[in-house]
Design a protein around this motif. Structure first.
Motif, PDB file in Angstrom:
ATOM      1  N   LEU A   6       0.833  -1.209   0.000  1.00 15.67           N
ATOM      2  CA  LEU A   6       0.000   0.000   0.000  1.00 15.67           C
ATOM      3  C   LEU A   6       0.863   1.254   0.000  1.00 15.67           C
ATOM      4  CD1 LEU A   6      -2.853  -0.859   2.545  1.00 15.67           C
ATOM      5  CD2 LEU A   6      -3.024  -0.734   0.071  1.00 15.67           C
ATOM      6  N   SER A   7       2.003   1.167   0.681  1.00 11.95           N
ATOM      7  CA  SER A   7       2.881   2.326   0.793  1.00 11.95           C
ATOM      8  C   SER A   7       3.998   2.352  -0.254  1.00 11.95           C
ATOM      9  CB  SER A   7       3.528   2.355   2.190  1.00 11.95           C
ATOM     10  OG  SER A   7       2.544   2.461   3.195  1.00 11.95           O
ATOM     11  N   TYR A   8       4.483   1.167  -0.622  1.00 10.70           N
ATOM     12  CA  TYR A   8       5.656   1.115  -1.484  1.00 10.70           C
ATOM     13  C   TYR A   8       5.404   0.527  -2.871  1.00 10.70           C
ATOM     14  CZ  TYR A   8       8.212   2.029   2.845  1.00 10.70           C
ATOM     15  OH  TYR A   8       8.676   2.587   4.011  1.00 10.70           O
ATOM     16  N   GLY A   9       4.188   0.017  -3.107  1.00  7.71           N
ATOM     17  CA  GLY A   9       3.944  -0.625  -4.390  1.00  7.71           C
ATOM     18  C   GLY A   9       4.624  -1.974  -4.440  1.00  7.71           C
ATOM     19  N   SER A  10       4.725  -2.562  -5.630  1.00 10.05           N
ATOM     20  CA  SER A  10       5.320  -3.881  -5.774  1.00 10.05           C
ATOM     21  C   SER A  10       6.047  -3.995  -7.108  1.00 10.05           C
ATOM     22  CB  SER A  10       4.237  -4.961  -5.696  1.00 10.05           C
ATOM     23  OG  SER A  10       4.736  -6.221  -6.106  1.00 10.05           O
ATOM     24  N   PRO A  11       7.187  -4.680  -7.126  1.00 12.86           N
ATOM     25  CA  PRO A  11       7.927  -4.842  -8.390  1.00 12.86           C
ATOM     26  C   PRO A  11       7.253  -5.804  -9.369  1.00 12.86           C
ATOM     27  CG  PRO A  11       9.005  -6.061  -6.623  1.00 12.86           C
ATOM     28  CD  PRO A  11       7.928  -5.244  -5.985  1.00 12.86           C
ATOM     29  N   ILE A  12       6.241  -6.548  -8.922  1.00 11.88           N
ATOM     30  CA  ILE A  12       5.622  -7.540  -9.808  1.00 11.88           C
ATOM     31  C   ILE A  12       4.280  -7.090 -10.387  1.00 11.88           C
ATOM     32  CG2 ILE A  12       6.718  -9.378  -8.458  1.00 11.88           C
ATOM     33  CD1 ILE A  12       3.896 -10.110  -7.444  1.00 11.88           C
ATOM     34  N   TYR A  13       3.730  -5.982  -9.918  1.00 14.58           N
ATOM     35  CA  TYR A  13       2.388  -5.583 -10.341  1.00 14.58           C
ATOM     36  C   TYR A  13       2.307  -5.297 -11.853  1.00 14.58           C
ATOM     37  CZ  TYR A  13       0.506  -5.255  -5.593  1.00 14.58           C
ATOM     38  OH  TYR A  13       0.052  -5.528  -4.336  1.00 14.58           O
ATOM     39  N   LYS A  14       3.292  -4.615 -12.364  1.00 10.12           N
ATOM     40  CA  LYS A  14       3.265  -4.272 -13.788  1.00 10.12           C
ATOM     41  C   LYS A  14       3.308  -5.527 -14.642  1.00 10.12           C
ATOM     42  CE  LYS A  14       5.488  -1.302 -17.235  1.00 10.12           C
ATOM     43  NZ  LYS A  14       6.596  -0.325 -17.493  1.00 10.12           N
ATOM     44  N   TYR A  15       4.127  -6.486 -14.250  1.00 11.49           N
ATOM     45  CA  TYR A  15       4.266  -7.730 -15.007  1.00 11.49           C
ATOM     46  C   TYR A  15       2.946  -8.497 -15.063  1.00 11.49           C
ATOM     47  CZ  TYR A  15       5.841 -12.418 -16.317  1.00 11.49           C
ATOM     48  OH  TYR A  15       5.984 -13.638 -16.942  1.00 11.49           O
ATOM     49  N   TYR A  16       2.199  -8.483 -13.944  1.00 12.02           N
ATOM     50  CA  TYR A  16       0.947  -9.232 -13.880  1.00 12.02           C
ATOM     51  C   TYR A  16      -0.284  -8.403 -14.241  1.00 12.02           C
ATOM     52  CZ  TYR A  16       3.442 -13.141 -11.838  1.00 12.02           C
ATOM     53  OH  TYR A  16       4.307 -14.203 -11.639  1.00 12.02           O
ATOM     54  N   GLY A  17      -0.053  -7.195 -14.720  1.00 11.08           N
ATOM     55  CA  GLY A  17      -1.165  -6.372 -15.178  1.00 11.08           C
ATOM     56  C   GLY A  17      -2.075  -5.904 -14.063  1.00 11.08           C
ATOM     57  N   ILE A  18      -1.496  -5.662 -12.889  1.00 10.31           N
ATOM     58  CA  ILE A  18      -2.278  -5.191 -11.744  1.00 10.31           C
ATOM     59  C   ILE A  18      -2.192  -3.674 -11.683  1.00 10.31           C
ATOM     60  CG2 ILE A  18      -2.537  -5.264  -9.241  1.00 10.31           C
ATOM     61  CD1 ILE A  18      -1.274  -8.048  -9.316  1.00 10.31           C
TER      62      ILE A  18
END
Length: 488
Positions: free
Chosen positions: A374-386
């Motif tokens: 919620l605060s820092y995001g995630s390095p995998i979200y873009k890859y999984y289309g989130i």
């Protein structure tokens, strides 16, 4: 009034009022001054009166969202109380210092889970600050268990715990009714007043917790506290005060329309009442439930209509929803479609997609649907289309503790987390013949169900109550060497 006069004569109550006054005054001070004043006072308060300061957390954690909305200078109070009380416990150990390193199996598996998730997160490119944030989320409330389980927990402390919970729930219930009747125009920060809510959420009471689900959870513990006090005070003492508040809490609890909390409450109540065969409690709850509908729920909803017609002007007037409507929404086709596109079903589907690609180890802490993301995001979200705008520009909670564990820690993490839960249950099962043991088994099952629709082990309000009560259970069943940590 008699109850208030009696409480004011108690030394502990006066200290509590002073702490409340300091917190109240700090609300109106410049942020930097409020930060320094509140930090100094509550650090001293926790050191001199550690047992009472732990009870103050019930108030602080419950209304923390409101406090920080008004003045962010109050953000350190909870952590300071916890860490200073922990330090006081360590200093109190004396010759028993070795007992500080005695842990149960559920603790060892918990530590292993934290270590594993952290290592995997760092190897997967998660920011170290994000991993630390996630560890803190899991650990900070566990420390409450560590402290309470190793101190002498008297019946008086448990009674004070219950009373603080009742008074906190009472204030938030009354505030919630004002919020409901005024259609969110009174006694709320401006940012909350003008927050755009969906038609589904606009009819719910949010309260000073800033979240209807959190308010529902608080009121659940408020109801449990009342039942405990009714058990303690078997005579006429406080009879009507407790009965009136039980009706009030149930009525407000219903108007949070928190389906998840309703389910958790039903599971807890059914297991505890059946295991203890306490049919009188069931009768009391049933009668109070009917009274809450007649005296609180329907009158307040009628009041909303009257105020909407003659009193308050809002951006959009939403008619009160009903209990049946709230449950029907769960299975509504549009709602199901929305959950599949960007809601709970979407999170579960994506979580298993992440797990499929990383079945053994997952992607590590801070990578999927937790408080750190919620605060820092995630390095995998873009890859999984989130998308990052699911919650109006914020990253999402998975709203399911288990899918988060599955995605972030894979099969190894699932085994460790399962061991953590089952070894904890083993402690309760050994005391299954006692009322406290039956209570904890019911509590554990309710928590387990909550994990299907909340990130329950990351909700500070819930874990605060869970670990304080669990700590009291461990203390009273002599799970550890008791250390002499007393209030001065």
């Amino acid at each position: 009034m008699t109850i208030i006069k009696e409480k004011l004569k108690e030394k502990d109550t006066l200290y509590f009022i002073v702490a409340l006054a300091v917190m109240g005054i700090a609300l109106f001070l410049p942020t930097s001054i409020a930060l320094i004043l509140s930090s100094l006072f509550f650090a001293l308060f926790a050191f001199l009166r550690p047992q009472q300061s732990l009870l103050f957390l019930v108030v602080y954690v419950s209304i923390r969202p409101f406090l920080l909305e008004v003045n962010t200078g109050l953000k350190l109070i909870g952590d300071l109380i916890t860490l200073v009380a922990f330090a006081k416990l360590v200093l109190s150990s004396g010759r028993e210092w070795k007992s500080l390193f005695t842990f149960k199996w559920f603790e060892w598996t918990f530590f292993a889970f934290l270590l594993f998730g952290s290592i995997i997160g760092l190897t997967q490119g998660v920011l170290i600050s994000s991993v630390i944030f996630q560890i803190r989320t899991f650990v900070i409330m566990y420390l409450l268990y560590y402290i309470v389980s190793r101190m002498f927990v008297s019946e008086n402390w448990l009674k004070q715990f219950a009373w603080v919970t009742v008074w906190t729930s009472l204030i938030l219930s009354l505030h919630g009714l004002v919020e409901k009747l005024s259609m969110r125009t009174l006694l709320l920060p401006d940012a909350w007043k003008y927050k755009t809510l969906s038609a589904t959420n606009a009819v719910r009471i949010y309260g000073l917790t800033g979240n209807p689900n959190s308010l529902g959870l608080l009121l659940l513990f408020g109801i449990i506290a009342i039942l405990f006090l009714q058990y303690i005070y078997k005579s006429e003492k406080y009879k009507w005060f407790l009965m009136i508040n039980l009706v009030l809490f149930l009525g407000t609890f219903i108007m949070t329309y928190s389906r998840g909390t309703w389910i958790s409450a039903a599971v807890f109540g059914a297991v505890f009442i059946v295991s203890t065969k306490n049919w009188k409690m069931l009768k009391r709850l049933a009668l109070a439930g009917v009274a809450s509908l007649i005296l609180v729920y329907y009158p307040v909803n009628l009041g909303v209509k009257l105020f909407a017609e003659y009193g308050f002007k809002t951006q959009s007037i939403v008619p009160p929803g009903g209990i049946a409507e709230r449950f029907n929404e769960t299975f509504d086709e549009k709602n199901l479609a929305l959950m599949s596109e960007s809601g709970r079903f979407f999170y579960i589907e994506k979580g298993f997609e992440v797990f499929k690609d990383n079945p053994v180890t997952g992607t590590g802490f801070g990578s999927y649907g937790g408080s750190a993301t919620l605060s820092y995001g995630s390095p995998i979200y873009k890859y999984y289309g989130i998308r990052s705008d699911i919650y109006g520009g914020k990253y999402f909670y998975s709203d399911n503790q288990y899918i988060q564990v599955i995605a972030e820690t894979g099969a190894i993490g699932v085994v460790l987390f399962t061991a953590f839960l089952l070894t904890m249950l083993g402690m309760f099962w050994k005391e299954r013949k006692t009322t406290f043991g039956k209570f904890m088994i019911a509590f554990w099952l309710a928590t387990g169900f909550s994990g299907f629709y909340y990130n329950i082990w990351e909700l500070k309000l819930y874990t605060m109550f869970f670990f304080l009560i669990f700590g009291a259970f461990a203390s009273q069943t002599n799970q550890y060497v008791k250390l002499k940590m007393k209030d001065l």
